[in-house]
Structure formats: C-alpha cells, structure tokens
Design an enzyme around this catalytic site. Structure first.
Site, PDB file in Angstrom:
ATOM      1  N   LYS A 155       0.843  -1.200   0.000  1.00  0.00           N
ATOM      2  CA  LYS A 155       0.000   0.000   0.000  1.00  0.00           C
ATOM      3  C   LYS A 155       0.878   1.250   0.000  1.00  0.00           C
ATOM      4  O   LYS A 155       2.009   1.205   0.463  1.00  0.00           O
ATOM      5  CB  LYS A 155      -0.863   0.020   1.275  1.00  0.00           C
ATOM      6  CG  LYS A 155      -2.028  -0.934   1.263  1.00  0.00           C
ATOM      7  CD  LYS A 155      -2.843  -0.769   2.536  1.00  0.00           C
ATOM      8  CE  LYS A 155      -3.998  -1.755   2.572  1.00  0.00           C
ATOM      9  NZ  LYS A 155      -4.990  -1.553   1.509  1.00  0.00           N
TER      10      LYS A 155
ATOM     11  N   ARG B 179     -10.444 -11.402   1.607  1.00  0.00           N
ATOM     12  CA  ARG B 179     -11.287 -12.461   1.030  1.00  0.00           C
ATOM     13  C   ARG B 179     -10.600 -13.821   1.106  1.00  0.00           C
ATOM     14  O   ARG B 179     -11.251 -14.854   1.179  1.00  0.00           O
ATOM     15  CB  ARG B 179     -11.691 -12.088  -0.404  1.00  0.00           C
ATOM     16  CG  ARG B 179     -10.547 -11.956  -1.377  1.00  0.00           C
ATOM     17  CD  ARG B 179     -10.899 -11.128  -2.600  1.00  0.00           C
ATOM     18  NE  ARG B 179     -10.877  -9.687  -2.303  1.00  0.00           N
ATOM     19  CZ  ARG B 179     -11.188  -8.738  -3.173  1.00  0.00           C
ATOM     20  NH1 ARG B 179     -11.539  -9.051  -4.402  1.00  0.00           N
ATOM     21  NH2 ARG B 179     -11.134  -7.464  -2.821  1.00  0.00           N
TER      22      ARG B 179
HETATM   23  N1  BES Z   1      -8.263  -3.626   4.221  1.00  0.00           N
HETATM   24  C1  BES Z   1      -8.366  -3.229   2.878  1.00  0.00           C
HETATM   25  C2  BES Z   1      -9.657  -2.460   2.578  1.00  0.00           C
HETATM   26  C3  BES Z   1      -9.761  -1.080   3.170  1.00  0.00           C
HETATM   27  C4  BES Z   1      -9.299   0.010   2.479  1.00  0.00           C
HETATM   28  C5  BES Z   1     -10.391  -0.878   4.367  1.00  0.00           C
HETATM   29  C6  BES Z   1      -9.432   1.278   3.007  1.00  0.00           C
HETATM   30  C7  BES Z   1     -10.543   0.380   4.896  1.00  0.00           C
HETATM   31  C8  BES Z   1     -10.050   1.472   4.213  1.00  0.00           C
HETATM   32  C9  BES Z   1      -8.344  -4.436   1.969  1.00  0.00           C
HETATM   33  O1  BES Z   1      -7.567  -5.495   2.395  1.00  0.00           O
HETATM   34  C10 BES Z   1      -7.774  -3.985   0.669  1.00  0.00           C
HETATM   35  O2  BES Z   1      -6.633  -3.626   0.639  1.00  0.00           O
HETATM   36  N2  BES Z   1      -8.586  -4.002  -0.392  1.00  0.00           N
HETATM   37  C11 BES Z   1      -8.165  -3.564  -1.656  1.00  0.00           C
HETATM   38  C12 BES Z   1      -8.643  -4.563  -2.676  1.00  0.00           C
HETATM   39  C13 BES Z   1      -8.090  -4.360  -4.048  1.00  0.00           C
HETATM   40  C14 BES Z   1      -6.607  -4.674  -4.055  1.00  0.00           C
HETATM   41  C15 BES Z   1      -8.817  -5.264  -5.007  1.00  0.00           C
HETATM   42  C16 BES Z   1      -8.754  -2.186  -1.914  1.00  0.00           C
HETATM   43  O3  BES Z   1      -9.886  -1.937  -1.511  1.00  0.00           O
HETATM   44  O4  BES Z   1      -8.061  -1.352  -2.479  1.00  0.00           O
HETATM   45 MN    MN Z   2      -5.582  -5.327   1.792  1.00  0.00          MN
END
Ligand code: BES
Ligand code: MN
Ligand code: ZN
Length: 514
Positions: free
Chosen positions: A284, A358
């Site tokens: 990230k 997931r």
């Molecule tokens: N934990 C995150 C989702 C999230 C993002 C929660 C911002 C709260 C605030 C999750 O694991 C994630 O990183 N999801 C990605 C999925 C994508 C890579 C398909 C996302 O939402 O960007």
């Molecule tokens: Mn994630």
C-alpha cells in the site's frame, strides 16, 4: 476504559447537590420549548432572550448557585441539553437516533466540565416507548463516554479526565432497570471492540485475539478453540497460510461457541482479523497506512458480540470465527500470480496480495459451514476501499445470497442505528473473478470492487443463507455522530446483537437472489 455505573433513581431533584443535573429541552416551532417542570421558568426566560431554542446540539450550561435564574436546585451545574423536535412523524427509529445523539452530546459536555457524575432527568414529555427511548439515551451516553488514552499522559497541570463513572437516570418507575442493564451490557461490548481496534498492530496480534477468546471462555459457558499455524495448514486453509506467509507472527483461527443445552438453529459469525494490512508485496502507499491497524474490526466485532451472548444466553447456537493474521511483505510472502488452494479445494490465482481479506474469510467461511452446518452465516469485514466510494461512511455494504436474511439485517440496522445498504450480487459480477489459470482469482477488475469481493466469498458458502457486511467505511472515523468518538466505532456489535435478538423472525428458504 473504566466502567461506568448506570442506575435508576426517583430521588428528589430539589435535594440533588451533585456536579451535573441534565434536562432535555425539545424545540417547538411556534412555542416555548418542551421541558420539565423544574426548569420551565428558566427555559421560558432563556427562550425569550433567544438563547435557548431546544435545537439538537444546543447545549446551555447553567450555574444556578451563581445566577438568579428561576431554577430551584442545589446542583452545581444544570445542563439544558437541546433535543431537536420531539416529532412523532420521525418514527421510532428517528426518535431512537435523536435520543442516542442527545446522550452522546451530554457525555461530551460532562467531559468538558470534567464531571464524573451525571444525573439525567428523563423527560416527562416523552409519552410513548419511554423505556426503550430511555435506553437509547443511556446508549448514547455510554457510547459517547468512551475514550482510549492509555498511551497518553495528561497535559501538564491538567488533571486527566477518565470519563463519567456514575450515571443516574431520573424516571418514575423501577421497571427501567432491565432496559438499562441490557443497554449497559451491550455498550460494554462495543467498548471492548473499540479497545481491541485501538490497540496498534504491535499490541494486538493474532495471539491477542486468541487470548481474549480463551479468557472469555474461562469466565463463561462459552467453548473456545484456537487453531495454530500447523493445524490451519493441515486443514488445508491455503488462504490464511498465503496471507500469513510474509509475516513473522503466526496466524490463528479463533473459534468461540455458545452451545445452549438444546437448540435447533445455528448462526455462524465470521470476522476479518487482519491485525495489520500493509498490502503485502502489492504494498500500500505510505500515506494513511497506519490506519490499517483497524483491519481487524470485523474480528473485534464478532468476538465482542460473544461477550454479550455469553451473558444473555440466547436460545440458538452462536459460533464466532476469526481468521487472524497480519498481511506483511517478508521474503516468503505470497506473490502476485501465485496459485493457492482453499479449505474447500477451490484454487485461486492471487492477482493482488492486498486483496487478502477475502482469502482468509474464504477459508473461515468454508470451515465454519463444514463444521457447524449453520442455518445462517454472517461475516463482517473491512474488505474494500470501494465500499467507501460507493456508500461513504454512513452505511455498511450488505451483500447476500438470501433475501430474507438481507431484509432482516437491513431492518435491524435501521433500528439500532448501524445502517446498511444492500448491493447486488448477480452472476455477471461473479463472472468477473473467473481466472484463466485457476478456478477463481482474487480481484475482479476495477469496477464493482465491493461486489466482486463478495462474489469471491459467495464461492465458499454454497446454499447456506449468508450475508456479508463490508464495514470498511463504518468501522472507524465516521465522526459525525456525537456518540461515536473519533477512532474505531465498534460497528457491527449492536447490529449483530439485534440480529440475534430477532433470530426467531428469520425464515429459512425464501427466494434467493444471485
Ligand atoms: N483492508 C483493505 C480495505 C480497506 C481500504 C479498508 C481502506 C478500509 C479502508 C483491503 O484489504 C484492501 O486492501 N482491499 C483492496 C482490494 C483491491 C486490491 C482489489 C482495496 O480496496 O483497495
Ligand atoms: Mn488489503
Ligand atoms: Zn485488508
């Protein structure tokens, strides 16, 4: 956080000499505000001056001993807490939320004057649903009284205020006691969930989830089992193993069961327990990454819910399951392109290691269904940023394969103030996660990100009625509510408890969408 005692009192207000006496004042369009008799003259006077209207959020602090306002009391302070309109057209839901909001604001005012004791007069002008609405007021006060400052010293010369510790509700009947006790119990569980979430990634690990469950089982009738990495691996939970591969902290699968002496229905609750989500190899961006300590809020909600389940002992079996790990980018980490095999044998191509929630939920759902044969499964997860784009911070995303379950969750969400909104889950979305090289892949392209995440989970629930709540937008920092301080909200605890309360209304069968 210290505990806060709530009691019911009918004591004489005239004799009350404590630090803070609160009256609610409700706005009336063309009239003086509604209020209780002891402050009537004072309120009329302040209304004529134009200072008190009874609007929501309008807070007027009076110091009766130093003023010649016509209010007879020995209290050191009187708070006139604006309520807004007491308007029955708002419906019971709207009214409940107003009482919670007023409660939250009262707690904020008590904190401002550092009052550890509060006596609140429950308004005589509330004629219907008095007990329930008094409960909502207490709920708002308790939830708004939450603070997490264990790692912070008080400012120099300032006494640290640790919150209200005694709330008295002035009402005409002892019958309110049960309602108040129920609300207090539930708010304690919300605080528990917030406490877990507030702990940073180095202080709330999979092991801490396990320890919490073990401790809770020890002091209750709940049964706890914790699967360690070897067992997770042996059971073939390739998703949890993959997400954990880049970490130096072992994963845990934490299970807490409430088994009534006899039962005919089972509800399984699954919560995402990613104790820190760096994204893994698909790292990230640095900005805001610290918030990913909150990526375990789903897990926190389901385990904290069990605290109340243990106390209230509902007549159905309830099982909470938390797959817990962090998502790190160590040398052994799972890589984009890797193919993994889940608990149920489904193979998956990991396109993006940041879509890790997931992967662990898939194993936990399949395991929970295989092991407990539940009638209903509900999972809670801070799963996608996309749900924040779609619904903002005021409703959680709900996706389900069962209309009856989805409708009931929507309804209890509206009532308890933890609102959800259903998103579709048609086959076309499910097709988006088809992979060229494996059964499925873990991302389905840019569009419909929350739905394709749910579509992934759908592959693991079979025909079991299931609902997925994407709480990424509601789990923390939705600060618009007086009773939800900045930081984690504890979203889901009150919703799950309301759902468990109404499990008898849950009909199986029915029409399945998708
Ligand atoms: N934990 C995150 C989702 C999230 C993002 C929660 C911002 C709260 C605030 C999750 O694991 C994630 O990183 N999801 C990605 C999925 C994508 C890579 C398909 C996302 O939402 O960007
Ligand atoms: Mn994630
Ligand atoms: Zn995540």
């Amino acid at each position: 956080m210290k505990t806060c005692d709530v009691s019911i009192t009918g004591r004489s207000l005239e004799k009350y000499a404590g630090p803070l006496l609160v009256f609610l004042v409700a706005e009336r369009k063309k009239n003086t505000p509604r209020c209780d008799e002891p402050v009537r003259k004072g309120v009329d006077h302040l209304h004529r001056l134009g200072d008190v209207k009874g609007k929501a959020d309008e807070m007027t602090m009076l110091y009766p001993n130093q003023s010649n306002l016509p209010v007879k009391t020995k209290a050191r302070r009187i708070l006139l807490a604006g309520f807004g309109e007491y308007d029955k057209t708002a419906g019971l839901e709207g009214m409940a939320e107003r009482f919670r909001t007023a409660g939250g604001t009262i707690s904020q005012q008590a904190a401002r004057v550092k009052s550890r004791e509060v006596l609140v007069v429950f308004p005589s002008w509330v004629k219907e649903h008095r007990r329930y609405l008094a409960g909502c007021l207490v709920e708002g006060m308790l939830l708004g009284n939450y603070r997490f400052d264990k790692y912070k010293k008080a400012d120099e010369g300032d006494e640290k205020f640790e919150g209200i510790d005694t709330i008295e509700i002035h009402v005409d009947s002892r019958a309110f006691r049960h309602e108040v006790a129920k609300v207090s119990r539930r708010c304690r569980s919300v605080a528990t969930a917030r406490n877990m979430a507030n702990e940073p990634g180095n202080r709330w690990t999979p092991d801490d989830f396990a320890q919490f469950a073990v401790d809770l089982a020890k002091r209750s009738d709940l049964h706890c089992s914790v699967l360690d990495k070897d067992q997770i691996e042996k059971l073939g939970m390739g998703g949890i193993i993959a997400v954990n591969q880049g970490s130096s902290t072992q994963p845990k699968l934490v299970v807490l069961e409430h088994n009534p002496p006899s039962f005919s229905k089972t509800m399984v609750l699954v919560g995402k327990g990613v104790t820190f989500d760096s994204g893994g190899v698909s790292l990230k961006p640095a900005a805001g990454m610290q918030d990913m300590k909150y990526d375990m809020c789903g897990g926190a909600a389901v385990l904290s819910t069990m605290q109340v389940v243990a106390e209230e002992k509902p007549g159905l079996r309830v099982v909470a399951i938390v797959p817990a790990t962090d998502n790190m980018a160590g040398g052994a980490a799972v890589k984009p392109g890797d193919i993994i095999t889940h608990f149920n044998g489904v193979t998956s191509e990991v396109i993006n290691t940041d879509a890790e929630g997931r992967l662990i939920l898939a194993d936990a759902l399949a395991y929970g269904i295989d092991r407990y044969q539940p009638d209903w499964v509900v999972d809670l997860a801070t799963l996608t940023g996309a749900v924040i784009v779609g619904l903002g911070n005021h409703r959680a995303g709900l996706m389900s394969n069962h209309d009856g379950l989805a409708e009931l969750i929507s309804r209890v969400g509206d009532i308890c103030g933890e609102k959800v909104w259903r998103l579709p889950l048609d086959k076309e979305y499910v097709d988006q996660i088809d992979s060229e090289v494996a059964d499925i892949k873990n991302v389905g392209g840019k569009s419909g990100g929350s739905i394709t995440a749910a579509a992934y989970l759908l592959k693991f629930v079979g025909q079991t009625p299931w609902a997925h709540l994407d709480i990424a937008g509601t789990a923390w920092d939705y600060t618009k509510k007086s009773y939800i301080p900045k930081g984690p909200s504890g979203f889901g605890v009150r919703l799950l408890l309301s759902l468990i309360d109404s499990w008898k209304q849950l009909k199986l069968g029915g029409k399945n969408k998708s």
